[in-house]
Design a protein around this motif. Sequence first.
Motif, PDB file in Angstrom:
ATOM      1  N   PHE A 179     140.470  68.804  26.640  1.00  0.00           N
ATOM      2  CA  PHE A 179     141.709  69.049  28.377  1.00  0.00           C
ATOM      3  C   PHE A 179     140.991  67.626  28.777  1.00  0.00           C
ATOM      4  CE2 PHE A 179     142.205  72.736  26.296  1.00  0.00           C
ATOM      5  CZ  PHE A 179     143.102  73.317  26.764  1.00  0.00           C
ATOM      6  N   ALA A 180     140.930  66.294  28.694  1.00  0.00           N
ATOM      7  CA  ALA A 180     140.455  65.276  28.681  1.00  0.00           C
ATOM      8  C   ALA A 180     141.998  64.036  28.484  1.00  0.00           C
ATOM      9  CB  ALA A 180     139.241  64.257  28.244  1.00  0.00           C
ATOM     10  N   PHE A 181     142.550  64.764  27.821  1.00  0.00           N
ATOM     11  CA  PHE A 181     144.226  64.081  27.563  1.00  0.00           C
ATOM     12  C   PHE A 181     143.725  62.799  27.519  1.00  0.00           C
ATOM     13  CE2 PHE A 181     144.647  68.090  30.504  1.00  0.00           C
ATOM     14  CZ  PHE A 181     145.540  68.800  29.129  1.00  0.00           C
ATOM     15  N   GLU A 182     143.060  61.976  26.966  1.00  0.00           N
ATOM     16  CA  GLU A 182     143.372  60.789  26.328  1.00  0.00           C
ATOM     17  C   GLU A 182     143.267  59.974  25.263  1.00  0.00           C
ATOM     18  OE1 GLU A 182     138.757  60.849  25.049  1.00  0.00           O
ATOM     19  OE2 GLU A 182     137.802  61.554  26.249  1.00  0.00           O
ATOM     20  N   PRO A 183     143.971  58.744  24.894  1.00  0.00           N
ATOM     21  CA  PRO A 183     145.110  58.203  24.582  1.00  0.00           C
ATOM     22  C   PRO A 183     144.948  58.417  22.954  1.00  0.00           C
ATOM     23  CG  PRO A 183     144.301  56.468  26.214  1.00  0.00           C
ATOM     24  CD  PRO A 183     144.174  57.820  26.490  1.00  0.00           C
ATOM     25  N   ARG A 184     143.638  58.010  22.804  1.00  0.00           N
ATOM     26  CA  ARG A 184     143.469  57.596  21.615  1.00  0.00           C
ATOM     27  C   ARG A 184     142.696  58.905  20.919  1.00  0.00           C
ATOM     28  NH1 ARG A 184     143.609  52.480  19.778  1.00  0.00           N
ATOM     29  NH2 ARG A 184     143.212  53.223  18.040  1.00  0.00           N
ATOM     30  N   PHE A 185     142.958  59.304  19.755  1.00  0.00           N
ATOM     31  CA  PHE A 185     142.579  60.152  19.243  1.00  0.00           C
ATOM     32  C   PHE A 185     140.787  60.381  18.750  1.00  0.00           C
ATOM     33  CE2 PHE A 185     141.343  63.358  15.094  1.00  0.00           C
ATOM     34  CZ  PHE A 185     141.919  64.487  16.333  1.00  0.00           C
ATOM     35  N   THR A 231     149.329  64.231  22.610  1.00  0.00           N
ATOM     36  CA  THR A 231     149.592  64.991  20.963  1.00  0.00           C
ATOM     37  C   THR A 231     150.481  64.233  20.688  1.00  0.00           C
ATOM     38  OG1 THR A 231     148.540  66.515  20.172  1.00  0.00           O
ATOM     39  CG2 THR A 231     151.033  67.181  21.113  1.00  0.00           C
ATOM     40  N   CYS A 236     144.936  72.298  14.731  1.00  0.00           N
ATOM     41  CA  CYS A 236     146.178  70.412  15.151  1.00  0.00           C
ATOM     42  C   CYS A 236     146.801  71.003  16.967  1.00  0.00           C
ATOM     43  CB  CYS A 236     146.645  70.306  14.172  1.00  0.00           C
ATOM     44  SG  CYS A 236     148.446  69.746  14.265  1.00  0.00           S
ATOM     45  N   GLY A 237     147.730  71.701  16.065  1.00  0.00           N
ATOM     46  CA  GLY A 237     148.273  72.022  17.769  1.00  0.00           C
ATOM     47  C   GLY A 237     147.813  73.735  18.188  1.00  0.00           C
ATOM     48  N   MET A 243     149.286  62.641  17.197  1.00  0.00           N
ATOM     49  CA  MET A 243     150.155  61.964  15.387  1.00  0.00           C
ATOM     50  C   MET A 243     150.613  61.120  15.276  1.00  0.00           C
ATOM     51  SD  MET A 243     149.694  65.817  15.060  1.00  0.00           S
ATOM     52  CE  MET A 243     150.135  66.076  13.887  1.00  0.00           C
ATOM     53  N   PRO A 287     144.997  64.106   8.561  1.00  0.00           N
ATOM     54  CA  PRO A 287     146.144  63.704   9.132  1.00  0.00           C
ATOM     55  C   PRO A 287     146.711  64.557  10.494  1.00  0.00           C
ATOM     56  CG  PRO A 287     146.883  63.689   7.309  1.00  0.00           C
ATOM     57  CD  PRO A 287     145.878  64.054   7.100  1.00  0.00           C
ATOM     58  N   LEU A 288     147.032  65.062  10.351  1.00  0.00           N
ATOM     59  CA  LEU A 288     147.341  66.024  11.621  1.00  0.00           C
ATOM     60  C   LEU A 288     146.914  65.859  12.208  1.00  0.00           C
ATOM     61  CD1 LEU A 288     148.851  69.048   8.866  1.00  0.00           C
ATOM     62  CD2 LEU A 288     149.727  67.203  10.267  1.00  0.00           C
ATOM     63  N   SER A 289     146.638  65.250  13.595  1.00  0.00           N
ATOM     64  CA  SER A 289     145.007  65.035  14.201  1.00  0.00           C
ATOM     65  C   SER A 289     145.189  65.375  15.770  1.00  0.00           C
ATOM     66  CB  SER A 289     144.620  63.978  13.997  1.00  0.00           C
ATOM     67  OG  SER A 289     145.893  63.071  14.058  1.00  0.00           O
ATOM     68  N   GLY A 290     146.118  66.819  15.239  1.00  0.00           N
ATOM     69  CA  GLY A 290     146.617  66.873  17.219  1.00  0.00           C
ATOM     70  C   GLY A 290     145.859  67.203  18.031  1.00  0.00           C
ATOM     71  N   TRP A 291     145.985  67.389  19.612  1.00  0.00           N
ATOM     72  CA  TRP A 291     144.992  68.065  20.484  1.00  0.00           C
ATOM     73  C   TRP A 291     144.005  68.572  19.983  1.00  0.00           C
ATOM     74  CZ3 TRP A 291     145.389  70.516  25.607  1.00  0.00           C
ATOM     75  CH2 TRP A 291     146.918  71.288  24.933  1.00  0.00           C
ATOM     76  N   HIS A 305     140.715  67.491  18.585  1.00  0.00           N
ATOM     77  CA  HIS A 305     140.410  66.328  19.727  1.00  0.00           C
ATOM     78  C   HIS A 305     139.102  66.453  20.013  1.00  0.00           C
ATOM     79  CE1 HIS A 305     139.620  63.532  22.546  1.00  0.00           C
ATOM     80  NE2 HIS A 305     140.502  62.539  22.097  1.00  0.00           N
TER      81      HIS A 305
END
Lengths: 415, 415
Positions: free
Chosen positions: B262-268, A130, B279-280, A134, B251-255, B258
């Motif tokens: 829960f894939a925890f990918e590096p790119r949004f 996240t 967002c969070g 962000m 733009p409040l593109s929190g996890w 996504h």
Amino acid sequence: MSQVPDLAAVKAMDDADPLRSMRNQFSLPEGVIYLDGNSLGPASPAVFNELAKAAREEWGEGLIRSWNSAGWFDLPVELGDRIGRLIGATPGQTVVCDTTSINIYKALHAAMGLRRGRSVIVAEGSSFPTDLYMAEGVISTQPDARLLLEGVDAPTIEELIDDRVAVVLVNHVNYKTGELRDMAALTQRAHEAGALVVWDLCHSAGALVVDLDGARVDFAVGCTYKYLNGGPGSPAFIYVAQRHQAEARQPLSGWWGHARPFAFEPRFDADAGIRKFQCGTQPVLSLRALKAALDIWDTVDMAAVREKSLALTDIFIRLVEAKCAPFGLALESPRGGAKRGSQVSFTHDHAYEIVQALIARGVIGDFRSPAIMRFGFAPLYLRYLDVWQAVEILEEALRTEVWKDERFAARAAVT
Amino acid sequence: MSQVPDLAAVKAMDDADPLRSMRNQFSLPEGVIYLDGNSLGPASPAVFNELAKAAREEWGEGLIRSWNSAGWFDLPVELGDRIGRLIGATPGQTVVCDTTSINIYKALHAAMGLRRGRSVIVAEGSSFPTDLYMAEGVISTQPDARLLLEGVDAPTIEELIDDRVAVVLVNHVNYKTGELRDMAALTQRAHEAGALVVWDLCHSAGALVVDLDGARVDFAVGCTYKYLNGGPGSPAFIYVAQRHQAEARQPLSGWWGHARPFAFEPRFDADAGIRKFQCGTQPVLSLRALKAALDIWDTVDMAAVREKSLALTDIFIRLVEAKCAPFGLALESPRGGAKRGSQVSFTHDHAYEIVQALIARGVIGDFRSPAIMRFGFAPLYLRYLDVWQAVEILEEALRTEVWKDERFAARAAVT
């Protein structure tokens, strides 16, 4: 400790533990060894009582009057200062509000505003995602800005820090591996290049000795529901160094950040201090649970927490490596305590299934893709005996291969 | 109703009230007539019980497992759909998260992204201020953008809407006067000019018949702690019309926004639907209180709520004007029900002191600067008899001039 301890030695460590009485303040389920306090901290009877009081008396009886009479409106700064004590922040620099993600957005915007003419955000490819998402969000509003990542654009974060960099966004403890960064050294390195730093303390607040003021950190964020035990999704915090507060601006300029929120003025005029990093009305019931959870912390010596954390994780590593050697586990966390947070990760080809089998046996850790078994060690309520027993159960699960049972194979949506 | 009712008539209205049994579901303090449910709705025993269960069982016993087993992770969309029923939104368009202020930021950014080449946000000079502050925040990230205000840049909002306008941000019910805007007409006017609309429903959700889908609204936001009774600071909601969801960006593109958190990918990679407006991590205890509060709403017919609301406010206006005529009160709210939300405001030179004197007598309304006494009427728990008694107490306070007592003069920090 240079040897693998036996059961008697483990029990002796519990007897000598200066934090042992803290466990009595928590409500832990029967039959559970909880090694996931790094994801969601446990509850306590005092929190239950305070939450009920907040609901029945403050909300139910006080109604709207409780914004004043129960101090609801000032909870964010009151709780911020209390967390500040645990992270090396003198009062007036920390406020509890919103989420970690939202607070990262505020901090990155503020940092870039303080470093106009610089366009680069540096972060870690291995960051909790996240943070990166962000940063992408911030960049989406700033056409010239870009994000450079450690592990993608250069092998180390230090190599990315130059005079184009406005801000370095970095995790104090890596969420997967538990690796701990040197806060003072990296902050100094960034400052030498003219950049600012935002430290994400999600996996260190409440588990390590953190000294934000001492390390001259610019901004920090973190959550309160992991080691601080504030309750599921309890609001996050943001730290802004006093020296930046007058000049710093953040675009989530809601009414709680106004100098006079109840004057209902049509133009925004930011509070001069840390309140300017607030935005909108906060979830009071969740804040009240956090407030009660922080009562436990007010008497805690963080040096004692760190000492016990290192001993717990060290013993866990030694026991796992001694007892589970034949079963294909590999240590993913730093072996040396100075580089380790309060968690230990091992990789295994069947990490997911093993974690599920452990949970079924009452040992709650968690799985992180692609092959990590992650175990968190919260010194306030974990005994050395818990570590011993967790390893016994792990060894048995591996030896009997119970994890091959099909009920441990299906992946849940949330892990 | 064309006459001023007497006590017998008022009691008869209670006897005939189809919503009268709803009052039993709320926990109201003895001796209080609560005319501030438009600021913070009251509690209920069912909410207390559910909150205790969420704390003791879900958090205390379930711990981290409750993200799945207790459905915590899906609460935002589950509760969003249940609120959607009350505001004319079919499922999949409403999500509960963050605060109204934060959600305004998301909606304005998304709307401006959908109308590139247009640079103007239009809003009301009389808006609840945080809406304007958030618009300022959005503009601070977009160099070419600017904010034009009704009452400042033109007398009416309609006059400001032209082909430079990207988005119109407007309150459905004015927080001070209770004036109600025509949602369908203004939305159509904006669309004819090629602009989008963001409706702030803070003072209408749970009090009026709202038909977002029917009015072809683009975005809406609102809070859940006023008429919806979700608890102090309970998370807000955001509505995004289905037709905009694929293209809209915020733009409040929190996890939590996504597609695969829960894939925890590096790119949004944004979720394709309404989840992209999350967002969070959300405050679960506050969400669980809101969930319990919404149980009451699931059986409620909003047309019956609106009908009773109009009758309550109409009787209040008639009684005050009949009984308090000599004391210098002036009606600030629209006299015609079609233009009025669920609140009534009167001005008085000593509005602040009078409101304090009323609160001391158990009639809780609130003051809004510079000279407004504001009274909210929530049809689920207010009786017609409450309105009668509140006016009796108001008349006595004005007649005896008890408000001149010095203890009612000091202004509290939060009102």
